[in-house]
Every structure is written in C-alpha cells, then in structure tokens.
Design a protein around this motif. Structure first.
Motif, mmCIF file in Angstrom:
data_model
loop_
_atom_site.group_PDB
_atom_site.id
_atom_site.type_symbol
_atom_site.label_atom_id
_atom_site.label_comp_id
_atom_site.label_asym_id
_atom_site.label_seq_id
_atom_site.Cartn_x
_atom_site.Cartn_y
_atom_site.Cartn_z
ATOM 1 N N VAL A 50 -6.984 3.423 -2.571
ATOM 2 C CA VAL A 50 -7.232 2.110 -3.030
ATOM 3 C C VAL A 50 -7.106 1.155 -1.720
ATOM 4 C CG1 VAL A 50 -6.816 0.263 -4.685
ATOM 5 C CG2 VAL A 50 -6.776 2.484 -5.425
ATOM 6 N N VAL A 51 -8.000 0.079 -1.705
ATOM 7 C CA VAL A 51 -7.591 -1.038 -0.987
ATOM 8 C C VAL A 51 -7.631 -2.415 -1.594
ATOM 9 C CG1 VAL A 51 -8.605 -2.446 1.060
ATOM 10 C CG2 VAL A 51 -8.565 0.134 1.236
ATOM 11 N N TYR A 52 -6.613 -3.158 -1.440
ATOM 12 C CA TYR A 52 -6.669 -4.403 -2.406
ATOM 13 C C TYR A 52 -6.970 -5.535 -1.642
ATOM 14 C CZ TYR A 52 -4.386 -6.934 -6.593
ATOM 15 O OH TYR A 52 -4.315 -7.601 -7.632
ATOM 16 N N ALA A 53 -7.882 -6.199 -1.714
ATOM 17 C CA ALA A 53 -8.688 -7.022 -0.907
ATOM 18 C C ALA A 53 -8.905 -8.464 -1.329
ATOM 19 C CB ALA A 53 -10.137 -6.569 -0.467
ATOM 20 N N ASN A 54 -8.413 -9.389 -0.327
ATOM 21 C CA ASN A 54 -8.446 -10.758 -0.400
ATOM 22 C C ASN A 54 -7.240 -11.264 -1.283
ATOM 23 O OD1 ASN A 54 -9.867 -13.074 0.299
ATOM 24 N ND2 ASN A 54 -10.605 -13.241 -1.806
ATOM 25 N N ARG A 55 -6.400 -10.713 -1.558
ATOM 26 C CA ARG A 55 -5.158 -11.204 -2.303
ATOM 27 C C ARG A 55 -3.871 -11.475 -1.171
ATOM 28 N NH1 ARG A 55 -7.861 -7.582 -5.899
ATOM 29 N NH2 ARG A 55 -8.180 -8.550 -7.798
ATOM 30 N N CYS A 56 -3.410 -12.409 -1.055
ATOM 31 C CA CYS A 56 -2.188 -12.943 -0.142
ATOM 32 C C CYS A 56 -1.183 -12.551 -0.952
ATOM 33 C CB CYS A 56 -2.209 -14.008 0.131
ATOM 34 S SG CYS A 56 -3.862 -14.624 1.059
ATOM 35 N N ILE A 57 -0.568 -11.066 -0.935
ATOM 36 C CA ILE A 57 0.764 -10.796 -1.561
ATOM 37 C C ILE A 57 1.580 -9.888 -0.710
ATOM 38 C CG2 ILE A 57 -0.346 -10.669 -3.960
ATOM 39 C CD1 ILE A 57 -0.257 -7.521 -3.651
ATOM 40 N N PRO A 58 2.801 -9.893 -0.656
ATOM 41 C CA PRO A 58 3.529 -8.925 0.263
ATOM 42 C C PRO A 58 3.156 -7.354 0.124
ATOM 43 C CG PRO A 58 4.905 -10.218 -1.173
ATOM 44 C CD PRO A 58 3.876 -10.488 -1.516
ATOM 45 N N TYR A 59 3.243 -6.779 1.231
ATOM 46 C CA TYR A 59 2.875 -5.235 1.014
ATOM 47 C C TYR A 59 3.668 -4.737 -0.092
ATOM 48 C CZ TYR A 59 2.619 -0.263 2.392
ATOM 49 O OH TYR A 59 2.369 0.981 2.129
ATOM 50 N N ALA A 60 2.708 -4.074 -0.874
ATOM 51 C CA ALA A 60 3.137 -3.426 -2.372
ATOM 52 C C ALA A 60 3.128 -1.876 -2.244
ATOM 53 C CB ALA A 60 2.497 -3.788 -3.347
ATOM 54 N N GLY A 61 2.916 -1.022 -1.084
ATOM 55 C CA GLY A 61 2.672 0.463 -1.165
ATOM 56 C C GLY A 61 1.270 0.884 -1.018
ATOM 57 N N PHE A 62 0.284 -0.255 -0.991
ATOM 58 C CA PHE A 62 -1.065 0.187 -0.743
ATOM 59 C C PHE A 62 -1.680 -0.967 0.273
ATOM 60 C CE2 PHE A 62 -0.330 -1.613 -4.859
ATOM 61 C CZ PHE A 62 -0.872 -2.910 -4.714
ATOM 62 N N PRO A 63 -2.740 -0.358 1.008
ATOM 63 C CA PRO A 63 -3.440 -1.441 1.874
ATOM 64 C C PRO A 63 -4.068 -2.695 1.470
ATOM 65 C CG PRO A 63 -4.199 0.884 2.301
ATOM 66 C CD PRO A 63 -3.513 0.857 1.025
ATOM 67 N N LEU A 64 -3.594 -3.689 2.248
ATOM 68 C CA LEU A 64 -3.897 -4.922 1.800
ATOM 69 C C LEU A 64 -4.840 -5.576 2.952
ATOM 70 C CD1 LEU A 64 -0.465 -6.244 0.854
ATOM 71 C CD2 LEU A 64 -2.287 -5.474 -0.746
ATOM 72 N N VAL A 65 -5.967 -6.485 2.576
ATOM 73 C CA VAL A 65 -6.717 -7.073 3.467
ATOM 74 C C VAL A 65 -6.909 -8.333 3.016
ATOM 75 C CG1 VAL A 65 -8.927 -6.912 4.922
ATOM 76 C CG2 VAL A 65 -7.894 -4.940 4.250
ATOM 77 N N TYR A 66 -6.580 -9.408 3.946
ATOM 78 C CA TYR A 66 -6.593 -10.880 3.429
ATOM 79 C C TYR A 66 -6.721 -11.811 4.562
ATOM 80 C CZ TYR A 66 -1.513 -10.820 3.837
ATOM 81 O OH TYR A 66 -0.283 -10.575 4.191
ATOM 82 N N PRO A 67 -7.414 -12.912 4.314
ATOM 83 C CA PRO A 67 -7.408 -14.186 5.196
ATOM 84 C C PRO A 67 -5.875 -14.716 5.286
ATOM 85 C CG PRO A 67 -8.103 -14.761 3.231
ATOM 86 C CD PRO A 67 -7.832 -13.408 2.926
ATOM 87 N N ASP A 68 -5.829 -15.471 6.540
ATOM 88 C CA ASP A 68 -4.133 -15.946 6.683
ATOM 89 C C ASP A 68 -4.572 -17.473 6.219
ATOM 90 O OD1 ASP A 68 -2.096 -17.310 7.539
ATOM 91 O OD2 ASP A 68 -1.847 -16.166 9.641
#
Length: 325
Positions: free
Chosen positions: A144-162
């Motif tokens: 899974v990739v969790y995209a566009n959510r500004c959350i702390p790393y939670a064990g799965f890849p995150l992609v989001y804008p600053d």
C-alpha cells in the motif's frame, strides 16, 4: 476459441514451445518466432490474462482508492498514476468511495476478489480514511501507498506535499509584493492541518502581522459575508487554501468593484485548469499533484517487485505567477 494447440499446429511447432515463448521462458529462432507471431495474428489468439494470473498467483492490477474522480484535483493525481503504470504495463483500477457506498472492510474484500497487486489510497490532507485498515491489506500481502496525507510515518510508504513550505513560500511571495495585510482563507480545515500552513507563514517573516483567518463554507455569500471582512480589516492580500474558493473570491471581489492585484492580491493553493481559466488567471502555490501521482505509482511498483522504497516522500511546492497578484 483459439488455443495454444491451434497455434502450435498452424506454426508447425509444439504446444510447449508456444507456451514457453508466450511466457518468455525461452528464446526461439527468428524464423520460428515469425511463424508463431503469424499464427497468433491469423487465428486471432487472445491470451487469457485471468487464467495466467490465477496460475502464477500474481496480477498486474493496481487499485487506486479515492473519494471521487470527477474533480480536477483527483484527476491530476490519477493522471500521474495512470501514465506511470501504463509505462510498466500495469492496469489501473479506480474505486470511488463516494459512489461505492461500501464500508472499508467491504472495499478490502473487493481488493482480494480482484487480485490487486498493490493499492494507492489518495485523499485530502485531513482525510484519514483507510489508515486503520492498511494493516489488513499488508497482512494479505498487498503493498500500500498512502498518498496526500500529511501524517507521521506509520509503517507504510507516505507521499505528500510540504504544507508548511507551501505556507512559507506563499507568504514570502505576498510580502515581497508589499502585501503585508494578509487574510488566510480556508474551507473548514482541521486545526492540525491549518497549523501546518500557519507555521510556514510564521517562518516567512517574524516582523509581519499575523494573518487574518477567515473560515468559509458553501452556504456563505462571499460578497455579503467575506468581502466586507476584508475591507474592514484593511486586507491587501488573500491566500486561499482551496482553488475553487479562490476562483469564487476573485469573482466576488470584481463584483464589489475591487481591483484584483492592485487593491487585493489573490493567491490560490493548487494549480489546476481552474486557475488558468479564471478571470483574472490565478497566481498559485503548485503542490505538484501530477508528480504526487507519479511518485505514488513508482513506489507501489517498487513495492510489488519487493524493492527497497523511500518510506516518506515529501514534495516541494512552488509559485506559479499569473495576473491575480
């Protein structure tokens, strides 16, 4: 229906040779390859992709779960995902949560039934749906990739804008234009997300006044309810954290005989076609929506191939200058 045996007989080779050739398990002579390709074309053979997937226990299907597709915002992200998956011969399956009317568990079951190889979950900054369900996907062996959510790393890849950087460069841009009486206009952003933008604005200049914050909603008449607030507080710039709201605000300001850019500069968050067809065209903080889709797709493909991936990818926003400032 044409079978491998039919192709083999037509090409004067064994069915095993045809099977291994189609599965790229052997290299055949050019003459043999021409005969097989000619047989496939003449007989109209279509590979049974589903049967192959079941046999190998793998597919080239990637699911994208998002609230809705009928918006420029999500279509830009999905476009980036689609073009990247297409280059690698993967199929894109889109699941619109707003139209499915299914629970998260039911959508999880859909993923299993459709044998998806990976899942990209896209939402707004404040949308944390499916976050608690992701371990269930991972337990099933579905990356899974969790995209566009500004959350702390939670064990799965995150992609989001600053978002903090978005606030900072937006404020710096307006301050450089001499627009130091800023209104920050948002549409019911949660406090933690709004705080990210405010932190960036604070970093832009300690000497400038704090922005005047206005929260709007769909029921608000911008001419009656918002424009007077701007005038009463001597606002000379509006940083709007929603692109459609920025378009509507410029219309309201024009109807109130206020000069856009000269009297009040308007800066929008987001850079879709909306900003380009607005009158005047909107200056924007571009969050790189299409690039977000591209990066999300690249990461999910790497995960499917069991390659090492960046756990957190943060995209840097930038200013697109147009007529509204």
């Amino acid at each position: 229906m044409t079978t491998l045996k039919d192709i083999a007989e037509h090409a004067n080779v064994s069915a095993c040779t045809v099977s291994r050739y189609l599965n790229q398990n052997i290299v055949v002579k050019k003459e043999t390859e021409k005969r097989i390709q000619s047989a496939i074309k003449e007989l109209g053979y279509v590979p049974n992709v589903v049967a192959k997937a079941l046999k190998r226990k793998e597919t080239t299907n990637v699911a994208v779960i998002l609230p809705k597709i009928n918006s420029l915002y999500y279509s830009e992200i999905t476009s980036g995902i689609s073009q990247t998956l297409g280059k690698h011969h993967y199929n894109l399956f889109i699941y619109e949560v707003d139209n499915l009317n299914l629970s998260e568990n039911e959508i999880l079951q859909l993923m299993r039934e459709n044998m998806v190889a990976g899942i990209i979950i896209v939402g707004l900054f404040s949308d944390l749906s499916f976050k608690e369900s992701i371990p269930s996907f991972l337990e099933c062996g579905i990356p899974v990739v969790y995209a566009n959510r500004c959350i702390p790393y939670a064990g799965f890849p995150l992609v989001y804008p600053d978002l903090t950087e978005a606030g900072k460069i937006g404020a710096n841009y307006l301050y450089a234009k001499g627009k130091n009486r800023m209104a920050l206009i948002h549409k019911k952003l949660p406090n933690d997300v709004l705080a990210l933008f405010l932190d960036g604005i604070r970093q832009a200049s300690e000497d400038e006044q704090k922005p005047f914050i206005i929260e709007i909603d769909d029921r608000m008449d911008l001419i009656k309810d918002c424009v007077p607030l701007l005038l009463q507080n001597n606002i000379n710039s509006a940083f709007v954290l929603n692109e459609l709201s920025a378009v509507n605000l410029t219309k309201a300001l024009i109807q109130a005989n206020i000069q856009i850019a000269e009297d009040i500069a308007v800066l929008s968050l987001g850079n879709s076609l909306l900003s380009q067809i607005s009158t005047p065209e909107l200056t924007c903080v571009d969050l790189q929506n299409q690039e977000l889709g591209i990066r999300s797709a690249e990461i999910i493909l790497s995960e499917i191939q069991k390659e090492k991936v960046e756990q957190v990818t943060v995209l840097e926003p930038f200013i697109i200058e147009r007529q509204s400032s």
